[in-house]
Design a protein around this motif. Structure first.
Motif, PDB file in Angstrom:
ATOM      1  N   ILE A  92       0.939  -1.134  -0.097  1.00 41.43           N
ATOM      2  CA  ILE A  92       0.062  -0.057  -0.040  1.00 41.43           C
ATOM      3  C   ILE A  92       0.677   1.174  -0.020  1.00 41.43           C
ATOM      4  CG2 ILE A  92      -1.989   1.243   1.316  1.00 41.43           C
ATOM      5  CD1 ILE A  92      -2.436  -1.420   2.361  1.00 41.43           C
ATOM      6  N   ILE A  93       1.093   1.939  -1.127  1.00 39.80           N
ATOM      7  CA  ILE A  93       1.968   2.961  -1.332  1.00 39.80           C
ATOM      8  C   ILE A  93       1.356   4.353  -1.069  1.00 39.80           C
ATOM      9  CG2 ILE A  93       3.512   1.975  -2.918  1.00 39.80           C
ATOM     10  CD1 ILE A  93       2.219   3.275  -5.183  1.00 39.80           C
ATOM     11  N   GLN A  94      -0.011   4.300  -0.758  1.00 38.07           N
ATOM     12  CA  GLN A  94      -0.932   5.584  -0.431  1.00 38.07           C
ATOM     13  C   GLN A  94      -2.040   5.153  -0.048  1.00 38.07           C
ATOM     14  OE1 GLN A  94      -1.532   8.712  -3.643  1.00 38.07           O
ATOM     15  NE2 GLN A  94      -1.896  10.152  -2.015  1.00 38.07           N
ATOM     16  N   ALA A  95      -2.432   5.671   1.096  1.00 36.87           N
ATOM     17  CA  ALA A  95      -3.784   5.292   1.922  1.00 36.87           C
ATOM     18  C   ALA A  95      -4.454   6.718   2.216  1.00 36.87           C
ATOM     19  CB  ALA A  95      -3.879   4.419   2.802  1.00 36.87           C
ATOM     20  N   GLN A  96      -5.777   7.046   1.824  1.00 38.50           N
ATOM     21  CA  GLN A  96      -6.360   8.455   2.133  1.00 38.50           C
ATOM     22  C   GLN A  96      -7.631   7.897   2.760  1.00 38.50           C
ATOM     23  OE1 GLN A  96      -5.959   9.615  -1.952  1.00 38.50           O
ATOM     24  NE2 GLN A  96      -4.924  11.297  -1.149  1.00 38.50           N
ATOM     25  N   ARG A  97      -7.980   8.592   3.691  1.00 39.97           N
ATOM     26  CA  ARG A  97      -9.169   8.228   4.372  1.00 39.97           C
ATOM     27  C   ARG A  97     -10.176   9.477   3.716  1.00 39.97           C
ATOM     28  NH1 ARG A  97     -10.915   9.544  10.797  1.00 39.97           N
ATOM     29  NH2 ARG A  97     -13.189   8.959  10.566  1.00 39.97           N
ATOM     30  N   LEU A  98     -11.369   9.045   3.463  1.00 40.35           N
ATOM     31  CA  LEU A  98     -12.313   9.843   2.612  1.00 40.35           C
ATOM     32  C   LEU A  98     -13.707  10.353   3.539  1.00 40.35           C
ATOM     33  CD1 LEU A  98     -12.500   7.923  -0.753  1.00 40.35           C
ATOM     34  CD2 LEU A  98     -10.862   9.483  -0.061  1.00 40.35           C
ATOM     35  N   PHE A  99     -14.293  11.348   3.130  1.00 41.69           N
ATOM     36  CA  PHE A  99     -15.504  11.685   3.663  1.00 41.69           C
ATOM     37  C   PHE A  99     -16.531  11.013   2.975  1.00 41.69           C
ATOM     38  CE2 PHE A  99     -13.618  15.724   5.177  1.00 41.69           C
ATOM     39  CZ  PHE A  99     -14.169  15.573   6.220  1.00 41.69           C
ATOM     40  N   GLY A 100     -17.697  10.490   3.498  1.00 38.73           N
ATOM     41  CA  GLY A 100     -18.798   9.623   2.915  1.00 38.73           C
ATOM     42  C   GLY A 100     -18.517   8.049   2.748  1.00 38.73           C
ATOM     43  N   ASP A 101     -18.834   7.659   1.571  1.00 38.76           N
ATOM     44  CA  ASP A 101     -18.755   6.243   1.283  1.00 38.76           C
ATOM     45  C   ASP A 101     -18.026   6.139  -0.135  1.00 38.76           C
ATOM     46  OD1 ASP A 101     -18.967   3.617   1.692  1.00 38.76           O
ATOM     47  OD2 ASP A 101     -20.674   3.523   0.221  1.00 38.76           O
ATOM     48  N   PRO A 102     -16.871   5.199   0.056  1.00 38.23           N
ATOM     49  CA  PRO A 102     -16.182   4.432   0.817  1.00 38.23           C
ATOM     50  C   PRO A 102     -15.438   5.498   1.871  1.00 38.23           C
ATOM     51  CG  PRO A 102     -14.983   4.623  -1.166  1.00 38.23           C
ATOM     52  CD  PRO A 102     -15.930   5.354  -1.656  1.00 38.23           C
ATOM     53  N   ASP A 103     -14.879   4.532   2.842  1.00 39.56           N
ATOM     54  CA  ASP A 103     -14.259   5.227   3.893  1.00 39.56           C
ATOM     55  C   ASP A 103     -12.654   5.645   3.458  1.00 39.56           C
ATOM     56  OD1 ASP A 103     -16.530   5.266   5.793  1.00 39.56           O
ATOM     57  OD2 ASP A 103     -16.079   3.011   5.839  1.00 39.56           O
ATOM     58  N   TYR A 104     -12.123   4.653   2.669  1.00 40.36           N
ATOM     59  CA  TYR A 104     -10.711   4.858   2.441  1.00 40.36           C
ATOM     60  C   TYR A 104     -10.584   4.653   1.054  1.00 40.36           C
ATOM     61  CZ  TYR A 104      -9.482   5.014   7.054  1.00 40.36           C
ATOM     62  OH  TYR A 104      -9.598   5.408   8.658  1.00 40.36           O
ATOM     63  N   ILE A 105      -9.700   5.156   0.268  1.00 41.87           N
ATOM     64  CA  ILE A 105      -8.771   4.788  -0.947  1.00 41.87           C
ATOM     65  C   ILE A 105      -7.410   4.201  -0.760  1.00 41.87           C
ATOM     66  CG2 ILE A 105      -8.404   6.994  -1.215  1.00 41.87           C
ATOM     67  CD1 ILE A 105      -8.844   6.553  -4.616  1.00 41.87           C
ATOM     68  N   LEU A 106      -6.985   3.056  -1.378  1.00 42.99           N
ATOM     69  CA  LEU A 106      -5.637   2.512  -1.094  1.00 42.99           C
ATOM     70  C   LEU A 106      -5.218   2.304  -2.671  1.00 42.99           C
ATOM     71  CD1 LEU A 106      -6.415  -0.507   1.137  1.00 42.99           C
ATOM     72  CD2 LEU A 106      -6.127   1.952   1.875  1.00 42.99           C
ATOM     73  N   HIS A 107      -3.944   2.944  -2.681  1.00 46.39           N
ATOM     74  CA  HIS A 107      -3.088   2.799  -3.857  1.00 46.39           C
ATOM     75  C   HIS A 107      -2.138   1.514  -3.604  1.00 46.39           C
ATOM     76  CE1 HIS A 107      -4.530   6.423  -5.853  1.00 46.39           C
ATOM     77  NE2 HIS A 107      -4.544   6.742  -4.309  1.00 46.39           N
ATOM     78  N   VAL A 108      -2.264   0.309  -4.304  1.00 46.63           N
ATOM     79  CA  VAL A 108      -1.513  -0.689  -4.137  1.00 46.63           C
ATOM     80  C   VAL A 108      -0.736  -1.032  -5.431  1.00 46.63           C
ATOM     81  CG1 VAL A 108      -1.841  -3.108  -3.643  1.00 46.63           C
ATOM     82  CG2 VAL A 108      -3.551  -1.524  -2.406  1.00 46.63           C
ATOM     83  N   ILE A 109       0.506  -1.545  -5.156  1.00 50.12           N
ATOM     84  CA  ILE A 109       1.297  -2.125  -6.220  1.00 50.12           C
ATOM     85  C   ILE A 109       1.775  -3.433  -5.857  1.00 50.12           C
ATOM     86  CG2 ILE A 109       2.072   0.292  -7.049  1.00 50.12           C
ATOM     87  CD1 ILE A 109       4.854  -0.050  -5.744  1.00 50.12           C
ATOM     88  N   THR A 110       1.837  -4.245  -6.842  1.00 52.72           N
ATOM     89  CA  THR A 110       2.231  -5.636  -6.712  1.00 52.72           C
ATOM     90  C   THR A 110       3.182  -6.146  -7.987  1.00 52.72           C
ATOM     91  OG1 THR A 110       0.381  -6.728  -7.444  1.00 52.72           O
ATOM     92  CG2 THR A 110       0.469  -6.179  -5.030  1.00 52.72           C
TER      93      THR A 110
END
Length: 157
Positions: A92-110
Motif C-alpha cells: 500500500i503506497i498511499q492510503a487516504q481517508r475519505l468523507f462519505g462512502d467509501p471510507d478509504y482509498i488505497l493505492h496498491v502495487i504488486t
C-alpha cells in the motif's frame, strides 16, 4: 511564506539534490540567507524530507490497483485499528481517508495480478473492521508525484 520561500520550495520540488549554492543562485540570494531559509523550512515541517523517485516497473512492480474500503463501524477504535493495520502492508503506497462512502482509498502495487490476488485474499480482506472492498485496476499512470502548484500560489499575491 514569502515569494522567496516559495521559489526555494519550487526549485527543491524539481530537484531535491540541488546544492545550496545552486539553489541560492536560482532564487537570487546569497549562500548564508538561502541556507538559513532552507533550514527553517525543514525545521517547520514544510520540507518533510528528500527522496529519490523510483520507476516501479523497472523494479518489478508491474501491477497497480486502487482499492476502496468501507468499514463496518466508524468509531475511533475501528478507525485506529484499521489505520494501524495499513502500516504493516508495504504494497500500500498511499492510503487516504475519505468523507462519505467509501471510507478509504488505497493505492496498491504488486508484481502482477497473482500477487495482488494473494494480497487481497490474505491481507486486505482480513484487515480489522473491513465490511467491503472494491478494487479497480490502473491501466496507465498519467500524472504521479506532481510538484505542488507553488507558482499558482505566487500569482495570487
Amino acid at each position: 511564506m514569502d515569494n522567496i520561500n516559495r521559489k526555494i520550495l519550487a526549485e527543491l520540488q524539481l530537484d531535491g539534490r540541488l546544492s545550496v549554492t545552486d539553489l541560492a543562485d536560482r532564487v537570487g540570494l546569497s549562500l548564508s540567507p538561502c541556507h538559513r531559509r532552507v533550514r527553517t523550512l525543514e525545521q517547520s515541517g514544510i520540507i518533510q524530507g528528500y527522496r529519490a523517485h523510483l520507476d516501479p516497473c523497472s523494479l518489478g512492480f508491474n501491477f497497480s490497483a486502487i482499492v476502496f474500503v468501507t468499514l463496518r463501524e466508524g468509531d475511533r477504535k475501528a478507525i485506529e485499528s484499521f489505520e494501524t493495520a495499513l502500516t504493516d502492508i508495504p504494497q500500500i503506497i498511499q492510503a487516504q481517508r475519505l468523507f462519505g462512502d467509501p471510507d478509504y482509498i488505497l493505492h496498491v502495487i504488486t508484481r502482477d495480478l497473482i500477487a495482488f490476488q494473494k494480497l487481497y485474499d490474505e491481507q486486505l480482506s482480513g484487515m480489522p473492521g473491513v465490511q467491503r472492498l472494491t478494487s479497480t485496476l490502473v491501466m496507465k499512470t498519467v500524472i504521479q508525484d506532481r510538484p505542488l502548484p507553488l507558482a499558482t500560489a505566487m500569482q495570487g499575491r
